[in-house]
Design a protein around this motif. Structure first.
Motif, PDB file in Angstrom:
ATOM      1  N   PRO A  43       1.207  -5.504  -6.163  1.00 59.16           N
ATOM      2  CA  PRO A  43       0.343  -5.567  -4.975  1.00 59.16           C
ATOM      3  C   PRO A  43      -1.132  -5.550  -5.344  1.00 59.16           C
ATOM      4  CG  PRO A  43       2.084  -3.956  -4.678  1.00 59.16           C
ATOM      5  CD  PRO A  43       2.158  -4.391  -6.093  1.00 59.16           C
ATOM      6  N   LYS A  44      -1.882  -6.476  -4.812  1.00 57.92           N
ATOM      7  CA  LYS A  44      -3.338  -6.554  -4.975  1.00 57.92           C
ATOM      8  C   LYS A  44      -3.760  -6.746  -6.427  1.00 57.92           C
ATOM      9  CE  LYS A  44      -4.103  -3.704  -0.876  1.00 57.92           C
ATOM     10  NZ  LYS A  44      -4.754  -2.484  -0.318  1.00 57.92           N
ATOM     11  N   LYS A  45      -2.864  -7.276  -7.244  1.00 57.80           N
ATOM     12  CA  LYS A  45      -3.198  -7.534  -8.641  1.00 57.80           C
ATOM     13  C   LYS A  45      -2.836  -8.971  -8.996  1.00 57.80           C
ATOM     14  CE  LYS A  45      -2.641  -2.782 -10.300  1.00 57.80           C
ATOM     15  NZ  LYS A  45      -1.965  -1.904 -11.311  1.00 57.80           N
ATOM     16  N   GLY A  46      -3.225  -9.384 -10.179  1.00 53.98           N
ATOM     17  CA  GLY A  46      -2.939 -10.730 -10.637  1.00 53.98           C
ATOM     18  C   GLY A  46      -1.548 -10.871 -11.207  1.00 53.98           C
ATOM     19  N   PRO A  89       7.211   3.398 -10.077  1.00 57.31           N
ATOM     20  CA  PRO A  89       6.539   2.716  -8.964  1.00 57.31           C
ATOM     21  C   PRO A  89       5.563   1.629  -9.432  1.00 57.31           C
ATOM     22  CG  PRO A  89       6.697   5.043  -8.489  1.00 57.31           C
ATOM     23  CD  PRO A  89       7.195   4.865  -9.897  1.00 57.31           C
ATOM     24  N   GLU A  90       5.058   1.739 -10.651  1.00 55.96           N
ATOM     25  CA  GLU A  90       4.151   0.719 -11.183  1.00 55.96           C
ATOM     26  C   GLU A  90       4.854  -0.613 -11.433  1.00 55.96           C
ATOM     27  OE1 GLU A  90       2.284   4.148 -10.853  1.00 55.96           O
ATOM     28  OE2 GLU A  90       4.015   4.019 -12.213  1.00 55.96           O
ATOM     29  N   GLN A 115      10.728  -9.698  -3.786  1.00 61.56           N
ATOM     30  CA  GLN A 115      10.033  -8.413  -3.774  1.00 61.56           C
ATOM     31  C   GLN A 115      10.934  -7.334  -4.348  1.00 61.56           C
ATOM     32  OE1 GLN A 115       6.798  -7.405  -2.609  1.00 61.56           O
ATOM     33  NE2 GLN A 115       7.428  -5.493  -3.625  1.00 61.56           N
ATOM     34  N   VAL A 116      10.398  -6.582  -5.286  1.00 57.65           N
ATOM     35  CA  VAL A 116      11.080  -5.414  -5.834  1.00 57.65           C
ATOM     36  C   VAL A 116      10.188  -4.201  -5.614  1.00 57.65           C
ATOM     37  CG1 VAL A 116      11.969  -4.292  -7.900  1.00 57.65           C
ATOM     38  CG2 VAL A 116      12.340  -6.747  -7.560  1.00 57.65           C
ATOM     39  N   THR A 117      10.731  -3.194  -4.975  1.00 58.75           N
ATOM     40  CA  THR A 117      10.000  -1.964  -4.706  1.00 58.75           C
ATOM     41  C   THR A 117      10.696  -0.802  -5.391  1.00 58.75           C
ATOM     42  OG1 THR A 117       9.248  -2.811  -2.561  1.00 58.75           O
ATOM     43  CG2 THR A 117       9.136  -0.430  -2.905  1.00 58.75           C
TER      44      THR A 117
END
Length: 120
Positions: A43-46, A89-90, A115-117
């Motif tokens: 999220p919010k990263k490249g 979580p990272e 998506q993997v959470t």
């Protein structure tokens, strides 16, 4: 035209092993000079390249994830699989499988992403 489709669980708990499969249609994963990668975007990263497999089945992993990563394949099903152990979580991200030709960085066809959470 080659198409790729990721599949696998979308929710994991910390310390579990992530396993994602990419099913390829329209072309063989054993074709010479074609490379099959896993890439993710937190999220919010490249974008972060995880690793790739060659047409002969050899693998190369990014150093920061190498100790936890394994890419394998099933040629009879024309699939390749990512396993990432001891998730935290990272590791939450959208995961993509990608076809590259004629060099590993010449990305062409991408899967739609999954998506993997990772959450307790």
């Amino acid at each position: 035209q080659v198409q790729l489709q990721e599949s696998g669980p979308g929710l994991l708990k910390p310390s579990q092993t992530l396993s994602l499969t990419c099913t390829v249609s329209g072309g063989s994963i054993s074709t010479n000079n074609v490379y099959w990668s896993w890439i993710r975007q937190p999220p919010k990263k490249g974008l972060e390249w995880i690793g790739y497999m060659t047409s002969s089945g050899s693998t190369v992993y990014t150093p920061s994830l190498k100790s936890r990563t394994s890419i394998s394949r099933d040629t009879s099903k024309n699939q390749f699989t990512l396993q990432l152990s001891s998730v935290t979580p990272e590791d939450t991200a959208v995961y993509y499988c990608v076809r590259a030709e004629p060099a590993p960085g010449d990305f062409g066809s991408w899967g739609q992403g999954t998506q993997v959470t990772v959450s307790s």
